[in-house]
Structure formats: structure tokens, C-alpha cells
Design an enzyme around this catalytic site. Structure first.
Site, PDB file in Angstrom:
ATOM      1  N   HIS A  95      -2.794   3.401   7.906  1.00 51.81           N
ATOM      2  CA  HIS A  95      -3.955   2.726   7.201  1.00 51.81           C
ATOM      3  C   HIS A  95      -4.545   1.214   8.141  1.00 51.81           C
ATOM      4  O   HIS A  95      -3.552   0.517   8.331  1.00 51.81           O
ATOM      5  CB  HIS A  95      -3.566   2.115   5.863  1.00 51.81           C
ATOM      6  CG  HIS A  95      -4.469   1.074   5.118  1.00 51.81           C
ATOM      7  ND1 HIS A  95      -5.895   1.406   5.102  1.00 51.81           N
ATOM      8  CD2 HIS A  95      -4.278   0.152   4.337  1.00 51.81           C
ATOM      9  CE1 HIS A  95      -6.467   0.421   4.261  1.00 51.81           C
ATOM     10  NE2 HIS A  95      -5.499  -0.482   4.134  1.00 51.81           N
ATOM     11  N   TYR A 126     -14.238  15.771  19.136  1.00 55.63           N
ATOM     12  CA  TYR A 126     -12.973  15.047  19.124  1.00 55.63           C
ATOM     13  C   TYR A 126     -12.776  14.624  17.347  1.00 55.63           C
ATOM     14  O   TYR A 126     -11.815  14.647  17.001  1.00 55.63           O
ATOM     15  CB  TYR A 126     -12.684  14.090  20.001  1.00 55.63           C
ATOM     16  CG  TYR A 126     -12.866  14.723  21.154  1.00 55.63           C
ATOM     17  CD1 TYR A 126     -11.678  15.526  21.899  1.00 55.63           C
ATOM     18  CD2 TYR A 126     -13.722  14.595  22.126  1.00 55.63           C
ATOM     19  CE1 TYR A 126     -11.586  16.108  23.050  1.00 55.63           C
ATOM     20  CE2 TYR A 126     -13.749  15.343  23.505  1.00 55.63           C
ATOM     21  CZ  TYR A 126     -12.795  16.092  23.768  1.00 55.63           C
ATOM     22  OH  TYR A 126     -12.624  16.657  25.018  1.00 55.63           O
ATOM     23  N   GLU A 159       0.848  -1.301   0.138  1.00 56.74           N
ATOM     24  CA  GLU A 159       0.085   0.097  -0.122  1.00 56.74           C
ATOM     25  C   GLU A 159       0.782   1.409  -0.024  1.00 56.74           C
ATOM     26  O   GLU A 159       0.553   2.327   0.438  1.00 56.74           O
ATOM     27  CB  GLU A 159      -0.935   0.173   1.203  1.00 56.74           C
ATOM     28  CG  GLU A 159      -1.866  -1.394   1.344  1.00 56.74           C
ATOM     29  CD  GLU A 159      -3.010  -1.145   0.297  1.00 56.74           C
ATOM     30  OE1 GLU A 159      -2.915  -0.408  -0.874  1.00 56.74           O
ATOM     31  OE2 GLU A 159      -4.015  -1.744   0.410  1.00 56.74           O
TER      32      GLU A 159
END
Length: 213
Positions: free
Chosen positions: A94, A121, A75
């Protein structure tokens, strides 16, 4: 190898183990990266986040060349695209975390804002999250889809895949990924129930007081 790089390697291994131990990642799923002065450190392909050796973490150049360590995650294209389009990014996380991935599989989420402002948040640490079209894992087209966003999003959901979250350093990126997952859990728990989200004025106030990443 500099002391700073050694510290970042240790941080990646420590935080990766924390994510794995708490179920944010299973098996060899997920990958993390962090920028260093002369390149990018990245978790190796097919490695388990719970058992990383800091010395074997991959190091790649900014143009994608493998410099040292084990072979980087497939990735790499997703990570590189964020570094290219958001100069302030110091780390990318990820995950295939359960609830965020569940949202990425739903057909009725808003692709422009798939993690609505349920809590302050998620606004402060994650921001507006866009759903990115599905491509197979490791496909270079994934990087092209991130580049097409023009650096406008600090986090995305990959359709039928999971979240990719950035931060100014590895700690803030991990914390933001955790916040996104916890918000996704709330969204799934509240699904079908009358739900109050923050107003545009609430969001604007948060950004004015705390800034936005």
C-alpha cells in the site's frame, strides 16, 4: 526464526528502501506485508520505509494478533482482507504514490476500471483496478470493503488515499505497485489528449498468453 522468514524480512526492508529512495513513499506513508508460514510480516506503524530494521518488522498471526516486533501498521485490516479473500496472495503493498493517488482523487474515473489498459504490462502485472470508497485510514471498514470484492481484484485504488496492490510474493507485489504508478503517470500526462487504449481482444490475448494474476 527460520531462514526463509529472515530472507523475507530482508527483502521487505530492501524493497521498502528502494521505494522510498525513488519517491514512491514519503515520510511514514505506505506499508508492506508478506505472508510467512506461521503468520504475516508487516511494516510497523509510523515507520519510514527508507529506514526499516528487519528485526523490528511486525509479525502478526493470520487472525490479527500481534506476535512480535514493533506494533503493526494501522492499515492491517486492508492487508488481512486480501489474504483472506485471495489465497494466492503472498504480499500486499500500500503506497501513497503521487500519480495513482491523484487518480484516486479525480471525480470522473471509472470506479470499475480506474486504471484502463493503456499498456500490456499493466494488464499482465496489475489487472483491472477498482476504486474503493473512502474510509479514514486505519478504519476496519476498509477491510470490509476489500472483502466485499470477493477476491476478484488483485489491486484497488482507495478513494482519496492511494493504491493497494498484491502479488504472489513481495517482489512481484512491489513490481506491480510500480507498474500501476507508472501507468497512472501516463494517464495523467495523457489526460485531455486523444488516447488509444488496448482493445478487449488485445487484453484477451495477453491473458491467454501470459495468464493473469
Amino acid at each position: 526464526m527460520s531462514d526463509s522468514e529472515n530472507r523475507i524480512r530482508e527483502d521487505i526492508a530492501r524493497l521498502s528502501k528502494s521505494l522510498f529512495d525513488r519517491g514512491f513513499s514519503v515520510g511514514s506513508a505506505g506499508n508492506l506485508s508478506a505472508a510467512v508460514e506461521d503468520g504475516i510480516l508487516m511494516t510497523p506503524t509510523n515507520s519510514c520505509l527508507g529506514f526499516l530494521d528487519p528485526a523490528r518488522i511486525s509479525k502478526i498471526s493470520r487472525d490479527g494478533r500481534h506476535l512480535s516486533g514493533d506494533k503493526p501498521s494501522k492499515e492491517i485490516f486492508l492487508h488481512s482482507a486480501f489474504y483472506e479473500t485471495r489465497p494466492e496472495v503472498g504480499a500486499v503493498v500500500h503506497l501513497h504514490s503521487t500519480y495513482a493517488t491523484a487518480l484516486s482523487c479525480l471525480s470522473d474515473v471509472d470506479p470499475e476500471d480506474c486504471i484502463p489498459p493503456l499498456t500490456p504490462y499493466v494488464v499482465m502485472r496489475v489487472g483491472r483496478v477498482k476504486l474503493v470508497d473512502y474510509v479514514r485510514p486505519g478504519d476496519e471498514k476498509g477491510g470490509d470493503l476489500i472483502r466485499a470484492l470477493g477476491g476478484k481484484h488483485a489491486a484497488v485504488l482507495l478513494a482519496n488515499h492511494g493504491p493497494v496492490v498484491t502479488g504472489k510474493d513481495i517482489c512481484s507485489a512491489v513490481y506491480a505497485a510500480e507498474e500501476l504508478e507508472e501507468t497512472a503517470k501516463l494517464l495523467v500526462a495523457l489526460r485531455g489528449l486523444p488516447t488509444r487504449i488496448l482493445t478487449a481482444e488485445n487484453v484477451a490475448e495477453l491473458k491467454a498468453v501470459f495468464g493473469s494474476y
